[in-house]
Write a protein that holds these residues in place. Structure first.
Motif, PDB file in Angstrom:
ATOM      1  N   ALA A 114       0.801  -1.223   0.000  1.00 46.15           N
ATOM      2  CA  ALA A 114       0.000   0.000   0.000  1.00 46.15           C
ATOM      3  C   ALA A 114       0.833   1.272   0.000  1.00 46.15           C
ATOM      4  O   ALA A 114       0.298   2.366  -0.144  1.00 46.15           O
ATOM      5  N   GLY A 115       2.165   1.152   0.182  1.00 45.00           N
ATOM      6  CA  GLY A 115       3.010   2.334   0.200  1.00 45.00           C
ATOM      7  C   GLY A 115       2.880   3.145   1.468  1.00 45.00           C
ATOM      8  O   GLY A 115       2.939   4.383   1.427  1.00 45.00           O
ATOM      9  N   ILE A 116       2.732   2.471   2.596  1.00 47.72           N
ATOM     10  CA  ILE A 116       2.512   3.132   3.880  1.00 47.72           C
ATOM     11  C   ILE A 116       3.666   2.817   4.830  1.00 47.72           C
ATOM     12  O   ILE A 116       4.077   1.663   4.963  1.00 47.72           O
ATOM     13  N   VAL A 158       5.119   0.199 -10.611  1.00 47.49           N
ATOM     14  CA  VAL A 158       3.862   0.808 -11.035  1.00 47.49           C
ATOM     15  C   VAL A 158       2.778  -0.271 -11.035  1.00 47.49           C
ATOM     16  O   VAL A 158       2.989  -1.347 -11.606  1.00 47.49           O
ATOM     17  N   PRO A 159       1.636  -0.032 -10.395  1.00 46.93           N
ATOM     18  CA  PRO A 159       0.536  -1.018 -10.467  1.00 46.93           C
ATOM     19  C   PRO A 159      -0.150  -0.922 -11.829  1.00 46.93           C
ATOM     20  O   PRO A 159      -0.625   0.148 -12.221  1.00 46.93           O
ATOM     21  N   VAL A 160      -0.180  -2.034 -12.550  1.00 47.21           N
ATOM     22  CA  VAL A 160      -0.705  -2.014 -13.917  1.00 47.21           C
ATOM     23  C   VAL A 160      -1.574  -3.246 -14.171  1.00 47.21           C
ATOM     24  O   VAL A 160      -1.686  -4.138 -13.334  1.00 47.21           O
ATOM     25  N   ARG A 161      -2.147  -3.276 -15.355  1.00 43.87           N
ATOM     26  CA  ARG A 161      -2.824  -4.466 -15.893  1.00 43.87           C
ATOM     27  C   ARG A 161      -2.594  -4.477 -17.392  1.00 43.87           C
ATOM     28  O   ARG A 161      -2.211  -3.463 -17.988  1.00 43.87           O
ATOM     29  N   PHE A 162      -2.815  -5.619 -18.010  1.00 44.24           N
ATOM     30  CA  PHE A 162      -2.790  -5.662 -19.462  1.00 44.24           C
ATOM     31  C   PHE A 162      -3.988  -4.885 -19.996  1.00 44.24           C
ATOM     32  O   PHE A 162      -5.080  -4.916 -19.413  1.00 44.24           O
ATOM     33  N   GLU A 222      -1.576   1.663 -16.370  1.00 39.78           N
ATOM     34  CA  GLU A 222      -1.573   1.822 -14.913  1.00 39.78           C
ATOM     35  C   GLU A 222      -2.999   1.768 -14.375  1.00 39.78           C
ATOM     36  O   GLU A 222      -3.945   2.251 -15.020  1.00 39.78           O
ATOM     37  N   VAL A 223      -3.160   1.197 -13.191  1.00 39.55           N
ATOM     38  CA  VAL A 223      -4.468   1.119 -12.552  1.00 39.55           C
ATOM     39  C   VAL A 223      -4.486   1.966 -11.292  1.00 39.55           C
ATOM     40  O   VAL A 223      -3.467   2.159 -10.628  1.00 39.55           O
ATOM     41  N   ARG A 224      -5.655   2.497 -10.974  1.00 39.54           N
ATOM     42  CA  ARG A 224      -5.840   3.250  -9.738  1.00 39.54           C
ATOM     43  C   ARG A 224      -6.119   2.274  -8.603  1.00 39.54           C
ATOM     44  O   ARG A 224      -6.907   1.345  -8.747  1.00 39.54           O
ATOM     45  N   LEU A 225      -5.502   2.495  -7.483  1.00 37.25           N
ATOM     46  CA  LEU A 225      -5.699   1.613  -6.330  1.00 37.25           C
ATOM     47  C   LEU A 225      -6.396   2.367  -5.194  1.00 37.25           C
ATOM     48  O   LEU A 225      -6.302   3.574  -5.098  1.00 37.25           O
TER      49      LEU A 225
END
Length: 210
Positions: free
Chosen positions: A156-158, A179-183, A207-210
């Motif tokens: 989570a980057g915390i 980087v959080p991504v998806r195809f 990139e995906v939003r988390l």
């Protein structure tokens, strides 16, 4: 959306092309001026994973990774070789790199972020996927010990400090990150003959939003 805490093979992403994307809405007025606004607070990155393929073994590794993620279904980590650490590309991360907050004597939890500055403007990018074991931190310029003075949630980057940073103390950090991504496709088309002739498949990643 499910997210798999696994990195796309870094040797394949090394040759990829990509970077940040912004969305700007522009309205041209009758007097010739423009009004510009953006619905996005943060940029979104796009890449082409196909450009890093160098052999049929690489193609096989890509297809295995694609199938294990069920195409667009599951997100994953991606190493952006042009931007993967808190420091400049030529430097190693340092605990002085990024200001992530200021202590108030109460708060123990801080989110990682990275500044992009040019002239008077500055953009703070949230960092949600730091690389485990790379995060350094300090309060008031004094480096702290990982797993003793602070803990990192790499999913989570915390950062959570054992003791609240003192009031007014500058909280800084250094790190590597993914980087959080998806195809961005449910289909990969590969021709062995075309590949050997230098024709690489297009495999978009977003990139995906988390």
């Amino acid at each position: 959306m499910a997210f798999h805490e696994i990195r796309f093979p870094a040797n394949l992403s090394f040759g990829s092309v990509g970077g940040p994307e912004r969305r700007t809405e522009i309205v041209s007025l009758t007097n010739g001026h423009e009004e510009r606004r953006t619905p996005w607070a943060h940029s979104r990155r796009r890449y082409d994973a196909g450009l890093g393929l160098r052999s049929l073994d690489d193609v096989a590794a890509l297809i295995a990774f694609f199938e294990a993620r069920a195409g667009q279904m599951h997100g994953f980590r991606w190493k952006d070789w042009a931007d993967y650490k808190s420091a400049a590309p030529s430097l190693a991360p340092s605990y002085r790199d990024q200001l992530i907050g200021t202590g108030n004597g109460v708060n123990r939890v801080f989110a990682l972020r990275k500044a992009y500055a040019s002239g008077p403007a500055q953009y703070w990018r949230p960092i949600a996927k730091p690389v485990e074991g790379t995060v350094l931190a300090a309060v008031g310029g004094v480096e702290l010990r990982p797993d003793v003075d602070f803990e990192v949630n790499a999913m989570a980057g915390i950062i959570t400090f054992a003791d609240p940073p003192e009031n007014g103390g500058k909280v800084t950090a250094g790190f590597e990150f993914d980087v959080p991504v998806r195809f961005d496709t449910d289909r990969i088309a590969v021709s062995v003959a075309s590949f050997q002739a230098g024709d690489l498949p297009q495999v978009p990643v977003v990139e995906v939003r988390l």
